[in-house]
Design a protein around this motif. Sequence first.
Motif, PDB file in Angstrom:
ATOM      1  N   GLU A 185       0.828  -1.210   0.000  1.00  0.00           N
ATOM      2  CA  GLU A 185       0.000   0.000   0.000  1.00  0.00           C
ATOM      3  C   GLU A 185       0.860   1.257   0.000  1.00  0.00           C
ATOM      4  O   GLU A 185       1.977   1.242   0.500  1.00  0.00           O
ATOM      5  N   GLY A 186       0.327   2.319  -0.568  1.00  0.00           N
ATOM      6  CA  GLY A 186       1.011   3.612  -0.444  1.00  0.00           C
ATOM      7  C   GLY A 186       2.123   3.820  -1.453  1.00  0.00           C
ATOM      8  O   GLY A 186       2.915   4.741  -1.331  1.00  0.00           O
ATOM      9  N   LEU A 187       2.196   2.980  -2.469  1.00  0.00           N
ATOM     10  CA  LEU A 187       3.198   3.179  -3.518  1.00  0.00           C
ATOM     11  C   LEU A 187       2.479   3.367  -4.851  1.00  0.00           C
ATOM     12  O   LEU A 187       1.500   2.680  -5.124  1.00  0.00           O
ATOM     13  N   ALA A 188       2.965   4.318  -5.657  1.00  0.00           N
ATOM     14  CA  ALA A 188       2.363   4.524  -6.977  1.00  0.00           C
ATOM     15  C   ALA A 188       3.447   4.373  -8.040  1.00  0.00           C
ATOM     16  O   ALA A 188       4.636   4.532  -7.748  1.00  0.00           O
ATOM     17  N   VAL A 189       3.007   4.093  -9.254  1.00  0.00           N
ATOM     18  CA  VAL A 189       3.971   3.955 -10.350  1.00  0.00           C
ATOM     19  C   VAL A 189       4.342   5.338 -10.886  1.00  0.00           C
ATOM     20  O   VAL A 189       3.490   6.211 -11.022  1.00  0.00           O
ATOM     21  N   ASP A 190       5.607   5.546 -11.145  1.00  0.00           N
ATOM     22  CA  ASP A 190       6.052   6.752 -11.841  1.00  0.00           C
ATOM     23  C   ASP A 190       7.208   6.327 -12.744  1.00  0.00           C
ATOM     24  O   ASP A 190       8.288   6.006 -12.262  1.00  0.00           O
ATOM     25  N   VAL A 191       6.966   6.300 -14.034  1.00  0.00           N
ATOM     26  CA  VAL A 191       8.024   5.788 -14.922  1.00  0.00           C
ATOM     27  C   VAL A 191       9.079   6.851 -15.237  1.00  0.00           C
ATOM     28  O   VAL A 191      10.170   6.529 -15.683  1.00  0.00           O
ATOM     29  N   LYS A 192       8.732   8.129 -15.016  1.00  0.00           N
ATOM     30  CA  LYS A 192       9.687   9.188 -15.385  1.00  0.00           C
ATOM     31  C   LYS A 192      10.713   9.459 -14.289  1.00  0.00           C
ATOM     32  O   LYS A 192      11.910   9.500 -14.529  1.00  0.00           O
ATOM     33  N   LYS A 193      10.226   9.704 -13.057  1.00  0.00           N
ATOM     34  CA  LYS A 193      11.155  10.054 -11.971  1.00  0.00           C
ATOM     35  C   LYS A 193      10.805   9.272 -10.713  1.00  0.00           C
ATOM     36  O   LYS A 193      10.393   9.855  -9.698  1.00  0.00           O
ATOM     37  N   PRO A 194      10.952   7.969 -10.753  1.00  0.00           N
ATOM     38  CA  PRO A 194      10.542   7.162  -9.590  1.00  0.00           C
ATOM     39  C   PRO A 194      11.527   7.322  -8.425  1.00  0.00           C
ATOM     40  O   PRO A 194      12.704   7.590  -8.650  1.00  0.00           O
ATOM     41  N   ASP A 195      11.008   7.166  -7.197  1.00  0.00           N
ATOM     42  CA  ASP A 195      11.896   7.163  -6.020  1.00  0.00           C
ATOM     43  C   ASP A 195      12.696   5.859  -5.974  1.00  0.00           C
ATOM     44  O   ASP A 195      13.804   5.839  -5.474  1.00  0.00           O
ATOM     45  N   ALA A 196      12.086   4.783  -6.457  1.00  0.00           N
ATOM     46  CA  ALA A 196      12.774   3.480  -6.399  1.00  0.00           C
ATOM     47  C   ALA A 196      12.643   2.756  -7.735  1.00  0.00           C
ATOM     48  O   ALA A 196      11.587   2.805  -8.359  1.00  0.00           O
ATOM     49  N   VAL A 197      13.740   2.158  -8.165  1.00  0.00           N
ATOM     50  CA  VAL A 197      13.703   1.341  -9.376  1.00  0.00           C
ATOM     51  C   VAL A 197      13.911  -0.111  -8.962  1.00  0.00           C
ATOM     52  O   VAL A 197      14.843  -0.414  -8.212  1.00  0.00           O
ATOM     53  N   ILE A 198      13.024  -0.962  -9.427  1.00  0.00           N
ATOM     54  CA  ILE A 198      13.147  -2.390  -9.108  1.00  0.00           C
ATOM     55  C   ILE A 198      13.504  -3.109 -10.405  1.00  0.00           C
ATOM     56  O   ILE A 198      12.801  -2.964 -11.403  1.00  0.00           O
ATOM     57  N   GLU A 199      14.622  -3.804 -10.394  1.00  0.00           N
ATOM     58  CA  GLU A 199      15.105  -4.398 -11.638  1.00  0.00           C
ATOM     59  C   GLU A 199      14.877  -5.898 -11.653  1.00  0.00           C
ATOM     60  O   GLU A 199      15.067  -6.583 -10.644  1.00  0.00           O
ATOM     61  N   VAL A 200      14.473  -6.375 -12.828  1.00  0.00           N
ATOM     62  CA  VAL A 200      14.239  -7.813 -13.011  1.00  0.00           C
ATOM     63  C   VAL A 200      15.069  -8.267 -14.208  1.00  0.00           C
ATOM     64  O   VAL A 200      14.993  -7.663 -15.280  1.00  0.00           O
ATOM     65  N   GLU A 201      15.882  -9.283 -14.023  1.00  0.00           N
ATOM     66  CA  GLU A 201      16.653  -9.823 -15.139  1.00  0.00           C
ATOM     67  C   GLU A 201      16.298 -11.287 -15.297  1.00  0.00           C
ATOM     68  O   GLU A 201      16.515 -12.081 -14.387  1.00  0.00           O
ATOM     69  N   VAL A 202      15.751 -11.621 -16.457  1.00  0.00           N
ATOM     70  CA  VAL A 202      15.378 -13.012 -16.692  1.00  0.00           C
ATOM     71  C   VAL A 202      16.460 -13.657 -17.551  1.00  0.00           C
ATOM     72  O   VAL A 202      16.636 -13.312 -18.723  1.00  0.00           O
ATOM     73  N   ARG A 203      17.249 -14.525 -16.919  1.00  0.00           N
ATOM     74  CA  ARG A 203      18.291 -15.277 -17.614  1.00  0.00           C
ATOM     75  C   ARG A 203      18.001 -16.737 -17.378  1.00  0.00           C
ATOM     76  O   ARG A 203      16.842 -17.098 -17.177  1.00  0.00           O
ATOM     77  N   ASP A 204      19.047 -17.602 -17.303  1.00  0.00           N
ATOM     78  CA  ASP A 204      18.723 -18.981 -16.931  1.00  0.00           C
ATOM     79  C   ASP A 204      18.230 -19.010 -15.491  1.00  0.00           C
ATOM     80  O   ASP A 204      17.498 -19.900 -15.074  1.00  0.00           O
ATOM     81  N   ILE A 205      18.647 -18.013 -14.707  1.00  0.00           N
ATOM     82  CA  ILE A 205      18.041 -17.777 -13.393  1.00  0.00           C
ATOM     83  C   ILE A 205      17.400 -16.391 -13.476  1.00  0.00           C
ATOM     84  O   ILE A 205      17.796 -15.587 -14.318  1.00  0.00           O
ATOM     85  N   VAL A 206      16.437 -16.116 -12.612  1.00  0.00           N
ATOM     86  CA  VAL A 206      15.867 -14.761 -12.589  1.00  0.00           C
ATOM     87  C   VAL A 206      16.449 -14.013 -11.396  1.00  0.00           C
ATOM     88  O   VAL A 206      16.506 -14.560 -10.288  1.00  0.00           O
TER      89      VAL A 206
END
Length: 388
Positions: A139-160
């Motif tokens: 709760e309490g988090l919104a999406v902002d693609v331009k200037k987000p406070d936090a970036v969460i990265e996902v890399e899908v390889r043979d492992i994620v």
Amino acid sequence: MKQTMNTYLLKLGELTLKGGNREEFELCLKNNLRAMAGATRLRIQMRDGRFFVRCPDSDAPLVEGILSRLIGIAGWAKAEAVEKTMEAIGAACAKVALEARGRGAKTFKIEARRADKSFPLDSYGIMREAGGAVLDAVEGLAVDVKKPDAVIEVEVRDIVYVYGVSNEGRRGLPVGTGGRALLLLSGGIDSPVAGYLMAKRGMRVSAVYFHAYPYTSKEAQEKVVDLARQLGSFALPVRLSVIPFTKVQLRIREKAPAAWATLLSRMAMMDIASRLAGAIKAKCLITGESVGQVASQTIENMSCTESRASLPVLRPLVGTDKIDTIRIAQSIGTYDISIQPFPDCCVVFSPRHPVLRGSLEEANALYQALELEPLLEEAFTGRETLKC
Ligand code: ATP
Ligand code: MG
């Protein structure tokens, strides 16, 4: 009992610019990491231009310390290795988001990369689904693609891999890719910083210290050893040669006009350092000089000292002001050592009114008249080498 493993992802930064040399640079980085780790258990994997470091949980603080000192990486992040399903990815993203909210973040975005093309969703699909999972769970988090406070990265390889905050790396090029240099290391603030900056250009640094015992104290030498050790914690162990310099200093005091003492002793240092550089196959000398900082550091006086060097003299601080140098010294932990009150250049040998703009002809004439050669050779052969 089976230990949980930690995974760190390293971002290479400037290394990625190196085209043809890239493999060699990566190998050097890997070897440096291993050398810094010593007995610490860690596994290093290189895949698709990414470095992954894995270690048991109990070694995490040590490994994080090493990564924060490793020259040649733009950044690093602790990553979570998760199962290759959208549920697992979504849950891992939500966990990172919760931590970010705890640090005060109000907005976020997901960045996804899909190296494994067999994964059913493309990167846009992963971002959308994982973003939805975060919004549902936290709760309490919104999406902002331009200037987000936090970036969460996902890399899908043979492992994620899923990761959040990334820590700044030291940047620069891996130590060893630029050849060997010899640093004139005094107990001051500037020279250790100069050595660090050249290590960041890939140079392996050895050091030389001119010791005028008993005019300069044992503690002054200990301080230089401490500085070399601290520098070595970033730039790999630094070999330190200590040159017994007393007889040279005394000859200068005895035979040269007092105002010229500092300049002539710097010239003698360059002379001996050049010999040592030849012996250890260093390609250049490094000093901590900065134009105008003290009397001995005018352009004219630098020309005089440089005339005794047989290799290029690099002065990475030449245009830096003292405050900036102090900041770097603080960031590499040499400042507190440097300000300990053990003078490296004994006051006995420093004139009250030093020559400010020595002419090269006059400097050379005075230098020749000192007939230093046998003393320079004696000092050079009498050196003691310490591995710091
Ligand atoms: P630092 O803070 O590095 O001591 P400084 O501003 O005190 O520098 P100087 O005393 O003029 O400057 O020395 C200029 C440079 O000469 C130093 O940065 C260092 O590279 C070298 N140097 C001076 N004294 C010594 C010494 N005793 N042993 C080795 N190098 C020295
Ligand atoms: Mg000094």
